[in-house]
Write an enzyme that holds these catalytic residues in place. Structure first.
Site, mmCIF file in Angstrom:
data_model
loop_
_atom_site.group_PDB
_atom_site.id
_atom_site.type_symbol
_atom_site.label_atom_id
_atom_site.label_comp_id
_atom_site.label_asym_id
_atom_site.label_seq_id
_atom_site.Cartn_x
_atom_site.Cartn_y
_atom_site.Cartn_z
ATOM 1 N N TRP A 89 0.815 -1.223 0.000
ATOM 2 C CA TRP A 89 0.000 0.000 0.000
ATOM 3 C C TRP A 89 0.844 1.266 0.000
ATOM 4 C CZ3 TRP A 89 -4.475 -0.536 -1.895
ATOM 5 C CH2 TRP A 89 -5.233 -1.681 -1.646
ATOM 6 N N ASP A 158 -1.264 6.638 6.719
ATOM 7 C CA ASP A 158 -2.376 5.811 6.261
ATOM 8 C C ASP A 158 -2.656 4.795 7.361
ATOM 9 O OD1 ASP A 158 -4.070 3.988 5.087
ATOM 10 O OD2 ASP A 158 -2.822 3.604 3.328
ATOM 11 N N LYS A 182 -12.141 -1.312 6.611
ATOM 12 C CA LYS A 182 -11.394 -2.399 7.246
ATOM 13 C C LYS A 182 -11.796 -2.527 8.715
ATOM 14 C CE LYS A 182 -8.760 -2.929 3.525
ATOM 15 N NZ LYS A 182 -7.896 -1.839 3.116
HETATM 16 C C1 LIG Z 1 -7.280 -1.277 1.867
HETATM 17 C C2 LIG Z 1 -6.200 -0.301 2.017
HETATM 18 C C3 LIG Z 1 -6.070 0.792 1.132
HETATM 19 C C4 LIG Z 1 -6.990 0.986 -0.025
HETATM 20 O O1 LIG Z 1 -8.108 1.608 0.411
HETATM 21 P P1 LIG Z 1 -9.334 2.055 -0.535
HETATM 22 O O2 LIG Z 1 -10.269 2.560 0.488
HETATM 23 O O3 LIG Z 1 -9.774 0.841 -1.264
HETATM 24 O O4 LIG Z 1 -8.859 3.132 -1.449
HETATM 25 C C5 LIG Z 1 -5.050 1.683 1.350
HETATM 26 N N1 LIG Z 1 -4.195 1.532 2.375
HETATM 27 C C6 LIG Z 1 -4.291 0.496 3.245
HETATM 28 C C7 LIG Z 1 -3.316 0.389 4.369
HETATM 29 C C8 LIG Z 1 -5.298 -0.446 3.083
HETATM 30 O O5 LIG Z 1 -5.401 -1.467 3.939
#
Ligand SMILES: *Cc1c(COP(=O)(O)O)cnc(C)c1O
Length: 346
Positions: A89, A158, A182
């Site tokens: 990511w 993030d 998530k």
């Molecule tokens: C799932 C995930 C993403 C992607 O997220 P979207 O909401 O699908 O854009 C980005 N960073 C991390 C750490 C993730 O687990």
């Protein structure tokens, strides 16, 4: 998973919220009924995550990936920005940022196949950094930073797969963002927590819906927000408080992940290669020594009612995502299944 009490409450209220005769899905986002839900959701997040008063909370759209360009559009100024790559990511975030000028790779663990993320002391900053970006938990690789570096430059993180799994010192961050799907609620909602002074930096060509400052001045409603996902997130925040807050949630997450890692480490049938100090509490990737058995494991697990154990298609193997709502009983059932599978296939 979402907590069953949350799903039950949402289903009870689905047709008729609070005796209004309306579903939350049917409400105008600016009506007083919806605004009461919205305000309480924001206040509850502020309370449960101890968000200081000098931070705004935004309820945005486009998922975490859209922040890959919203972050530079809102923060880059004329400076540089440094990115730490510790898995799939954060690499994707870095690659997306390369469309902008003056993007620097601060550190990467790609050559070690991401088994251990770059240590804080190995992050190489640029002189003029407007911000530094990293990912707290690499959801696919199962690598998590448990500490936060103390640096002068605004830290952008993030937290898509770790938000609300434990308390963090928010004052150490400039910006925290997370896709809700998530560890919070349904997809469609992106939560962003931003320190107020950073709202002044957006590029002049930033479209209004992508502009954090404009969104902050308009209750995140410069266009229609994801009303139902926000409502569901609010139910999850209430549930977190009823669990005793994030200190209790963290204790349970430590217990759940330890059960699983201890079992894997004591086995000569399964293994996990991630450096012990950085093993994710939310996503536990593991492999069977005989890789040929992986698909059989996935199929038989599904027959036993254990879903979504297949590793991400990019890395293969197996992965147990054990977010907040996964009860300890879910881990125990997985361990029983793993034990039987090993006995039958050794
Ligand atoms: C799932 C995930 C993403 C992607 O997220 P979207 O909401 O699908 O854009 C980005 N960073 C991390 C750490 C993730 O687990």
């Amino acid at each position: 998973m979402l907590p069953s009490v949350v799903m039950k409450k949402a289903s009870e209220e689905f047709l008729n919220w609070n005796n209004t005769g309306m579903s939350v899905m049917e409400m105008s986002h600016r009506g007083k009924e919806y605004m009461s839900i919205f305000r309480k959701t924001e206040q509850d997040l502020r309370k449960v995550f101890q968000v200081p008063n000098n931070y705004h909370i935004l309820f945005l759209q486009g998922g975490a990936i859209t922040q890959n360009f919203m972050v530079p559009m809102n923060l880059l100024d004329n400076g540089t920005a440094s990115y730490v790559v510790s898995g799939y990511w954060s690499k994707r975030t870095y690659n997306d940022a390369l469309a902008f000028q003056n993007i620097n790779l601060a550190a990467s663990s790609e050559s070690e196949e991401y088994v251990s993320p770059p240590e804080f002391s190995d992050w190489n900053f640029s002189q003029n950094d407007s911000y530094v970006h990293f990912c707290q938990n690499e959801t696919i690789h199962g690598v998590e930073y448990f500490n936060t570096p103390t640096i002068d430059v605004p830290l952008v993180v993030d937290m898509s797969s770790t938000i609300l799994s434990r308390q963090v010192d928010i004052s150490k961050y400039g910006v925290i963002y997370a896709g809700a799907q998530k560890n919070i609620g349904p997809s469609g909602l992106t939560i962003l927590i931003v320190r107020d002074d950073l709202l002044e930096r957006s590029r002049i060509d930033t479209p209004t819906t992508y502009n954090w400052k404009i969104q902050s001045e308009n209750d995140s409603m410069i266009n229609t927000p994801t009303t139902y996902s926000i409502y569901m997130a609010g139910l999850v925040f209430e549930w977190l408080m009823s669990c005793g807050g994030l200190s209790e949630v963290e204790k349970l997450n430590i217990k759940k992940s330890k059960l699983l890692y201890d079992y894997i480490d004591n086995s000569d049938f399964y293994y996990n290669e991630i450096n012990n100090d950085y093993r994710s509490r939310m996503n536990v990737p593991f492999r069977i020594r005989d890789d040929e058995l992986t698909m059989k494991f996935v199929e038989e697990a599904e027959s036993a009612g254990l879903y979504q154990l297949k590793g991400h298609r990019l890395v293969g193997g197996l992965r147990a995502s054990i977010y907040n709502a996964m009860p300890i009983e879910g881990i125990e059932e997985l361990l029983n299944f793993m034990n039987d599978f090993e006995k039958n296939n050794k």
